[in-house]
Design an enzyme around this catalytic site. Structure first.
Site, mmCIF file in Angstrom:
data_model
loop_
_atom_site.group_PDB
_atom_site.id
_atom_site.type_symbol
_atom_site.label_atom_id
_atom_site.label_comp_id
_atom_site.label_asym_id
_atom_site.label_seq_id
_atom_site.Cartn_x
_atom_site.Cartn_y
_atom_site.Cartn_z
ATOM 1 C CB ALA A 113 57.052 41.494 48.253
ATOM 2 C CB THR A 114 52.546 37.413 49.087
ATOM 3 O OG1 THR A 114 52.813 36.575 47.938
ATOM 4 C CG2 THR A 114 51.604 38.534 48.682
ATOM 5 C CE1 TYR A 163 47.413 32.533 40.602
ATOM 6 C CE2 TYR A 163 48.391 33.912 38.895
ATOM 7 C CZ TYR A 163 47.883 33.767 40.172
ATOM 8 O OH TYR A 163 47.835 34.846 41.016
ATOM 9 C CG ASP A 181 39.183 22.378 50.737
ATOM 10 O OD1 ASP A 181 39.433 23.351 50.000
ATOM 11 O OD2 ASP A 181 39.327 21.199 50.364
ATOM 12 C CB VAL A 182 37.930 28.186 49.824
ATOM 13 C CG1 VAL A 182 38.146 28.991 51.088
ATOM 14 C CG2 VAL A 182 39.224 27.992 49.048
ATOM 15 C CE LYS A 235 44.223 34.212 41.204
ATOM 16 N NZ LYS A 235 43.442 34.485 42.436
#
Length: 222
Positions: free
Chosen positions: A157-158, A123, A31-32, A127
């Site tokens: 497009a992930t 988010y 778990d980062v 970032k």
């Protein structure tokens, strides 16, 4: 690179990578957002492969909701994964790279950190923080031969973005034309600039955040 260690909480497509690259690739589940978990994973990586020379911090999550409706636990989770999940591996890698004479780190920022975007408070903030952290680490660790850069993808497009499209959080027909190239990018179009920033070809580049967005940030007028 002779070996690639993947640190992730899920296996994802690990089996496909092993089938393609064999024992040169290995997964270390962690778990980062947890320093203890990342530390244990780095110790396992030390025992598995050659000395660490490059790190890509790509773990990240998103949460889209009106800021007035943003729950503290959701805010905290985004910060824990996106910021702590960048800081902890970077510090542990830098200690090893410094002992080995240097290395390169690439962090995943986002064009979302460059604008005021509604419903993206957590988010976008996380970032923007990654970009700021990148600059600070680049300056602080330069004397140790460690370069630190970031990339700031636009809409790529992930699998995550495809899910957001399916859930109605992203409208492709609305957002694709906002990029000068009039489309979303592909994961490979992000991977190649990352590889360049890790390579000796980028030996005089540190502290930058490179937009990979098809001209999204440059296109101010739709």
């Amino acid at each position: 690179f002779s070996h690639c260690a993947i640190l992730d909480i899920r296996e994802g497509r690990y089996a496909e990578l092993v089938e393609r690259h064999g024992p040169r690739v290995s997964l270390f589940q962690c778990d980062v957002s947890s320093l203890e978990s990342v530390s244990a994973a780095f110790d396992a990586v030390d025992a598995w492969g050659p000395p660490l020379s490059a790190l890509v911090n790509s773990a990240g999550i998103a949460h889209f909701v009106s800021t007035l409706d943003l729950e503290h636990e959701d805010w905290r989770r985004v910060m824990d994964v996106n910021i702590d999940g960048t800081l902890h591996p970077s510090v542990l890698a830098a200690r090893r790279m410094g002992d080995a004479g240097g290395g390169a780190i690439v962090n995943l920022a986002s064009v979302a950190g460059m604008f005021g975007w509604p419903r993206r408070a957590a988010y976008s903030t996380s970032k923007a923080a990654v970009a700021g952290l990148t600059r600070t680490l680049a300056v602080e660790w330069a004397a140790s031969g460690i370069r630190v850069n970031a990339v700031a993808p636009g809409y790529i497009a992930t699998e995550l973005v495809e899910k957001l499209i399916a859930d109605g959080n992203i409208d492709y027909e609305t957002y694709a034309p906002l990029a000068a190239l009039n489309r979303f990018g592909t994961p490979a179009e992000v991977a190649q600039p990352i590889l360049f920033l890790l390579s000796s070809g980028a030996a005089f580049i540190t502290g930058v955040t490179l937009p990979i967005d098809g001209g999204f940030a440059a296109t101010k007028v739709p």
